[in-house]
Design an enzyme around this catalytic site. Structure first.
Site, mmCIF file in Angstrom:
data_model
loop_
_atom_site.group_PDB
_atom_site.id
_atom_site.type_symbol
_atom_site.label_atom_id
_atom_site.label_comp_id
_atom_site.label_asym_id
_atom_site.label_seq_id
_atom_site.Cartn_x
_atom_site.Cartn_y
_atom_site.Cartn_z
ATOM 1 N N SER A 1 2.535 -8.691 8.678
ATOM 2 C CA SER A 1 2.009 -7.774 7.666
ATOM 3 C C SER A 1 3.211 -6.970 7.192
ATOM 4 O O SER A 1 3.457 -5.855 7.648
ATOM 5 C CB SER A 1 0.937 -6.860 8.253
ATOM 6 N N LYS B 1 -1.557 -4.240 14.043
ATOM 7 C CA LYS B 1 -0.292 -4.251 13.315
ATOM 8 C C LYS B 1 0.741 -3.505 14.154
ATOM 9 O O LYS B 1 1.100 -2.368 13.875
ATOM 10 C CB LYS B 1 -0.444 -3.625 11.926
ATOM 11 N N ASP C 1 0.807 -1.208 0.000
ATOM 12 C CA ASP C 1 0.000 0.000 0.000
ATOM 13 C C ASP C 1 0.849 1.270 0.000
ATOM 14 O O ASP C 1 0.386 2.340 0.404
ATOM 15 C CB ASP C 1 -0.914 0.019 1.225
ATOM 16 N N LYS D 1 -6.510 -0.118 6.693
ATOM 17 C CA LYS D 1 -5.321 0.111 7.505
ATOM 18 C C LYS D 1 -5.114 1.587 7.750
ATOM 19 O O LYS D 1 -5.294 2.409 6.856
ATOM 20 C CB LYS D 1 -4.078 -0.466 6.817
ATOM 21 N N GLU E 1 -2.722 0.315 13.699
ATOM 22 C CA GLU E 1 -1.262 0.323 13.590
ATOM 23 C C GLU E 1 -0.627 1.570 14.199
ATOM 24 O O GLU E 1 -0.414 2.565 13.515
ATOM 25 C CB GLU E 1 -0.824 0.205 12.122
ATOM 26 N N TYR F 1 7.604 8.208 5.050
ATOM 27 C CA TYR F 1 6.818 7.453 4.082
ATOM 28 C C TYR F 1 6.104 8.407 3.146
ATOM 29 O O TYR F 1 5.689 9.488 3.555
ATOM 30 C CB TYR F 1 5.796 6.569 4.810
ATOM 31 N N GLU G 1 2.777 2.520 15.036
ATOM 32 C CA GLU G 1 4.151 2.031 14.891
ATOM 33 C C GLU G 1 5.077 2.796 15.827
ATOM 34 O O GLU G 1 5.145 4.016 15.788
ATOM 35 C CB GLU G 1 4.632 2.198 13.448
#
Length: 396
Positions: free
Chosen positions: A334, A265, A71, A183, A223, A396, A225
């Site tokens: 994942s 996740k 993704d 997500k 998620e 990202y 992170e």
């Protein structure tokens, strides 16, 4: 090792239940009072999608399978393509993602694929809908729904994740297009604190997203992170992760999110990437499982770990170590770069390398499938697969 007998007895989503083109059902909400004669502020929401959400989550969290995270935004995908000398064009993105979804037998190891919006509506180079190709592989299509990170005012140079505005209409459209899970990624930085403000903002945003996604029939992947950046040891990561996950589950409950219809996740509990004291897979597994047992309700069906800059082999070894004994959850993967890195380099943008690249993808997918079952040995891995992929301050 995950309890296969328990998982196999769970309801599993039939292919026909997540094919493209299903009519969109309007979710309804019912309220149940704690006692018929006593007014109470405590309510329980029951979405019309509840049964489907549970089935979808259990399908993705099926034995020996995990998620292919493909993704990457157009900008991030461009960075990947640039690493092999390709221009960031829609045609090149389409060619690469076609290679991924058409790998023969991928569904044996991959239960779900997270797509970027472009890919959800895109066709392969042969003119077949990407969603349809995934369904034929028995892979549940998913969709990235957040709008990326932006600076969090009032914090210590930290971030928050945007995308709640208009999310309900977008998730409804994604369901129509064939997506069955979603997500949302936000991040917490240990070197920058993390501040109480950043942790609370991350948890609240995830909870609001999860509630909205479930109302549209999409299983939310939650998620937060915890970034690898920093020189801190594994104990500091554990301390921060406990705090963050306490906040996350508090706000998930506050937003009446159905725990049986979500997937997590999380980051594995590891030292900072620049810490001198490295952790063994056994240490990572010990700390990570301790965190899960302290913070994650057993009602949650699947823990789908992100790789977060670990090497392909490192991510697989750590996952394997976590599955050496039974867990209350399906403990799986994942992965994005930890599945794609060697595959991308093998392809190199050349049509004659497609089969070789797909073979490499299947090798990595199979390795992580074995790790989910606690049967991975690490034998015969290439030097490329052992290279770390951490990039300090990566955006990202």
């Amino acid at each position: 090792m995950a309890s296969a007998s328990l998982l196999k007895s769970s309801p599993v989503l039939d292919k026909a239940e997540f094919v493209k083109g299903q009519s969109l059902r309007q979710p309804s909400v019912s309220v149940v009072r704690c006692h018929p004669n006593v007014p109470s502020s405590l309510t329980i929401r029951a979405s019309s999608y509840a049964d489907e959400l549970v089935k979808t989550a259990k399908t993705v969290a099926s034995p020996g399978r995990g998620i292919l995270a493909m993704d990457e935004s157009n900008a991030t995908c461009g960075k990947r393509l640039a690493s092999i000398g390709l221009e960031n064009t829609e045609a090149n993105r389409q060619a690469y993602r076609t290679l991924l979804v058409t790998a023969p037998g991928l569904g044996q190891y991959i239960s779900g694929a997270i797509l970027f919006e472009e890919t959800l509506y895109q066709s392969t180079t042969d003119g077949k809908k990407m969603v349809d190709v995934l369904v034929e592989q028995n892979i549940v299509p998913g969709i990235k729904v957040d709008k990326g990170l932006v600076p969090l005012a009032g914090s210590n140079d930290e971030s928050w994740c945007q995308g709640l505005d208009g999310l309900a209409s977008r998730t409804a459209a994604y369901y129509q297009q064939g997506a069955r899970f979603a997500k949302w990624r936000t991040v917490v930085s240990i070197p920058n604190g993390p501040s109480a403000l950043a942790a609370k903002e991350a948890a609240w945003g995830l909870a609001r997203y999860a509630a909205i996604a479930q109302d549209s029939g999409l299983v939310p992947i939650v998620e937060p992170e915890i970034l690898l950046d920093g020189e801190h040891g594994i104990d500091r990561t554990f301390e921060v992760a406990q705090k963050v996950w306490a906040e996350v589950f508090f706000y998930l409950a506050e937003n009446n999110v159905l725990f049986e219809g979500i997937l997590l996740k999380p980051s594995m509990v590891t030292p900072g990437a620049e810490c001198k004291d490295k952790a063994t897979p056994e240490q990572v597994a010990d700390y990570t499982l301790k965190l899960l047992h302290r913070r994650i309700p057993p009602a949650v069906p699947g823990i789908m770990f992100l790789s977060g800059g670990q090497s392909e082999v490192e991510a697989t070894l750590n996952l394997n170590a976590m599955n050496q004994a039974p867990n209350p959850w399906h403990v799986s993967f994942s992965y994005a770069r930890a599945l794609q890195n060697t595959c991308l380099k093998t392809w190199g943008g050349r049509p004659e390398n497609i089969k070789a690249a797909q073979d490499v993808l299947l090798v990595r997918a199979k390795a992580n499938s074995l790790a989910q079952l606690g049967k991975y040995t690490g034998e015969g891995e290439s030097d490329e697969a052992k290279k770390g992929m951490f990039v300090k301050g990566y955006v990202y």
